[in-house]
Design a protein around this motif. Structure first.
Motif, PDB file in Angstrom:
ATOM      1  N   VAL A 208       0.846  -1.194   0.000  1.00 61.63           N
ATOM      2  CA  VAL A 208       0.000   0.000   0.000  1.00 61.63           C
ATOM      3  C   VAL A 208       0.882   1.245   0.000  1.00 61.63           C
ATOM      4  N   ALA A 209       0.510   2.212  -0.804  1.00 64.91           N
ATOM      5  CA  ALA A 209       1.179   3.513  -0.807  1.00 64.91           C
ATOM      6  C   ALA A 209       0.122   4.603  -0.793  1.00 64.91           C
ATOM      7  N   ALA A 210       0.501   5.773  -0.311  1.00 63.77           N
ATOM      8  CA  ALA A 210      -0.414   6.911  -0.241  1.00 63.77           C
ATOM      9  C   ALA A 210       0.256   8.125  -0.843  1.00 63.77           C
ATOM     10  N   ILE A 211      -0.530   8.946  -1.499  1.00 69.66           N
ATOM     11  CA  ILE A 211       0.028  10.102  -2.184  1.00 69.66           C
ATOM     12  C   ILE A 211       0.217  11.291  -1.251  1.00 69.66           C
ATOM     13  N   SER A 212      -0.344  11.206  -0.036  1.00 73.22           N
ATOM     14  CA  SER A 212      -0.163  12.270   0.957  1.00 73.22           C
ATOM     15  C   SER A 212      -0.024  11.664   2.342  1.00 73.22           C
ATOM     16  N   ARG A 213       0.503  12.437   3.274  1.00 67.11           N
ATOM     17  CA  ARG A 213       0.670  11.947   4.637  1.00 67.11           C
ATOM     18  C   ARG A 213      -0.682  11.728   5.317  1.00 67.11           C
ATOM     19  N   HIS A 219      -4.717   5.081   6.348  1.00 74.65           N
ATOM     20  CA  HIS A 219      -4.568   3.632   6.127  1.00 74.65           C
ATOM     21  C   HIS A 219      -3.979   2.945   7.345  1.00 74.65           C
ATOM     22  N   MET A 220      -2.959   3.532   7.938  1.00 69.36           N
ATOM     23  CA  MET A 220      -2.329   2.895   9.089  1.00 69.36           C
ATOM     24  C   MET A 220      -3.284   2.827  10.278  1.00 69.36           C
ATOM     25  N   ALA A 226       1.683  -1.280   7.375  1.00 67.84           N
ATOM     26  CA  ALA A 226       2.601  -0.267   6.863  1.00 67.84           C
ATOM     27  C   ALA A 226       2.070   0.321   5.567  1.00 67.84           C
ATOM     28  N   CYS A 227       2.317   1.603   5.360  1.00 66.18           N
ATOM     29  CA  CYS A 227       1.867   2.291   4.150  1.00 66.18           C
ATOM     30  C   CYS A 227       2.982   3.236   3.713  1.00 66.18           C
ATOM     31  N   GLN A 397      10.506   1.748  -5.003  1.00 69.10           N
ATOM     32  CA  GLN A 397      11.134   0.463  -4.700  1.00 69.10           C
ATOM     33  C   GLN A 397      10.559  -0.156  -3.431  1.00 69.10           C
ATOM     34  N   GLU A 398      10.345   0.670  -2.412  1.00 67.71           N
ATOM     35  CA  GLU A 398       9.758   0.177  -1.162  1.00 67.71           C
ATOM     36  C   GLU A 398       8.342  -0.313  -1.374  1.00 67.71           C
ATOM     37  N   PHE A 399       7.544   0.485  -2.062  1.00 70.47           N
ATOM     38  CA  PHE A 399       6.142   0.165  -2.307  1.00 70.47           C
ATOM     39  C   PHE A 399       5.971  -1.131  -3.103  1.00 70.47           C
ATOM     40  N   LEU A 400       6.718  -1.264  -4.197  1.00 73.26           N
ATOM     41  CA  LEU A 400       6.570  -2.404  -5.095  1.00 73.26           C
ATOM     42  C   LEU A 400       7.528  -3.548  -4.775  1.00 73.26           C
ATOM     43  N   GLN A 401       8.315  -3.394  -3.713  1.00 75.60           N
ATOM     44  CA  GLN A 401       9.239  -4.451  -3.275  1.00 75.60           C
ATOM     45  C   GLN A 401      10.151  -4.864  -4.430  1.00 75.60           C
ATOM     46  N   LEU A 402      10.796  -3.870  -5.023  1.00 78.50           N
ATOM     47  CA  LEU A 402      11.672  -4.117  -6.176  1.00 78.50           C
ATOM     48  C   LEU A 402      13.110  -4.367  -5.709  1.00 78.50           C
TER      49      LEU A 402
END
Length: 402
Positions: A208-213, A219-220, A226-227, A397-402
């Motif tokens: 999960v990722a978010a475009i703003s804090r 989400h958290m 984790a987001c 990279q963190e979001f997509l686990q690359l």
């Protein structure tokens, strides 16, 4: 409190609250069992490492970032398996009636830029729409696949990442084994898509990722997972200032709802009352036309009031693109704008629904010598430091686990 549970997502929220409480119940139960076993062993004169015993019985979890408990009868065998680069697909396609190819849509551009950055980094990546078509309004659109082509690739690909910005994107989500959700708009997620998102959290959701804090914290708080914070993407090879095109005292604006004309009238009348001579320029059209319009203005009035009374707007792309051209922004204080604008440092925020305060801020800008240059310098420095593709890459990279 009770109003909260009477929302149309009330039953989903109650189920979520119950589901969240169950692990705590079993944690208490496990803790009590360990305590009783410990007392029994001490009473019988047997001494044991209770933590190790609990791990062996499976009623105590091994601490994170440590070697898990392995019995003496099971030797450790580590096998190194090479993993190929994943193929990434991005889409918000729901069905044939909502194909995921909206024109003049910030979400479309964000996903398209994500695909562009991934391809620059050597990944195979695609946008996915229902029939593979898209509106040609961006300066640089990325390769597109149809849902049928996407499904065929899923059959043969061993390593994939499926990214969506819409929890209700059924046509895209249904064929996938795992989903990475990049949330850009709480006005949708909090309301009509809440049940769909809760279902994803219970099953397919991998990242999960978010475009703003604000969205990240939401989400958290709701799902205790984790987001990643992944703010707006912007292509600085296209969006940069051209000072020679900037017209003195030109003020840009866009039609951002039925309130726009009334707000603009309030601002223009206040400006005339102060004897200030400014030119107001309406900006519209495809990306190339918007870029040229932004570069020609000194100030832009962002009259976006957002889609939701509480959350406002998740990611007003217009603000970040405007700043990238060296144009100063006067905007309403809604969550997306707060992520980009530091009030009175790189632009100006005023309370929502207050065009009169926009007018006051505009007068102030032209009353203080050097103020436009100061804000512009800060804005461009911040853009170069924080809002490039490279600055965003670690979060991706963190979001997509690359």
């Amino acid at each position: 409190m009770w109003t909260y549970w009477r929302t149309r997502n009330g039953s989903t929220r109650i189920k979520l609250a119950i589901a969240r409480s169950i692990p705590y119940f079993f944690e208490d139960l496990r803790g009590g069992l360990i305590h009783q076993v410990s007392n029994l062993l001490r009473f019988t004169g047997i001494h044991a490492n209770m933590k190790r015993l609990g791990m062996k019985l499976g009623i105590v979890k091994a601490p994170e970032n440590t070697i898990p408990y392995i019995s003496d009868e099971s030797p450790i065998q580590q096998l190194a398996t090479p993993v190929s680069k994943p193929i990434i697909f991005a889409s918000y396609c729901i069905d044939a009636s909502f194909q995921g190819n909206l024109k003049f849509c910030g979400g479309t551009k964000e996903l398209d830029l994500l695909v562009k950055l991934l391809r620059q980094k050597g990944y195979e990546a695609y946008m996915v729409t229902y029939d593979g078509s898209y509106e040609p309004w961006l300066l640089d659109s990325q390769p597109h696949l149809s849902i049928a082509e996407y499904q065929e690739k899923l059959k043969s690909a061993q390593n994939v990442r499926c990214v969506t910005s819409l929890a209700g994107a059924k046509a895209f989500i249904q064929p996938s084994q795992q989903i990475y959700f990049w949330d850009m708009e709480l006005a949708i997620t909090e309301h009509q898509d809440f049940a769909a998102l809760a279902e994803l959290y219970q099953g397919k959701l991998k990242g999960v990722a978010a475009i703003s804090r604000t969205i990240q914290a939401w989400h958290m708080a709701h799902f205790q997972r984790a987001c990643t914070l992944l703010p707006n993407l912007i292509d600085r090879t296209l969006w940069f200032p051209t000072p020679e095109q900037r017209q003195p005292r030109r003020i840009g604006y866009m039609v951002e709802g039925s309130h726009t004309e009334a707000y603009l009238t309030v601002i223009q009348e206040a400006i005339r009352a102060k004897g200030l001579d400014l030119e107001f320029q309406r900006i519209q059209g495809i990306e190339a036309e918007v870029l040229a319009g932004m570069r020609s203005c000194e100030v832009f009035l962002s009259m976006n009031i957002g889609k939701d009374l509480l959350w406002g707007e998740g990611c007003p792309r217009t603000v970040i693109e405007t700043l990238a051209t060296g144009c100063i922004v006067i905007a309403f204080d809604i969550i997306g704008n707060r992520e980009t604008i530091q009030d009175n440092f790189n632009s100006i925020l005023v309370p929502r629904y207050r065009p009169d305060l926009m007018a006051e801020a505009l007068v102030r800008l032209y009353s203080i010598p050097g103020e436009l240059d100061r804000l512009r310098s800060n804005a461009l420095t911040l853009m170069q430091a924080c809002h490039t593709f490279e600055a965003r890459w670690s979060a991706i990279q963190e979001f997509l686990q690359l």
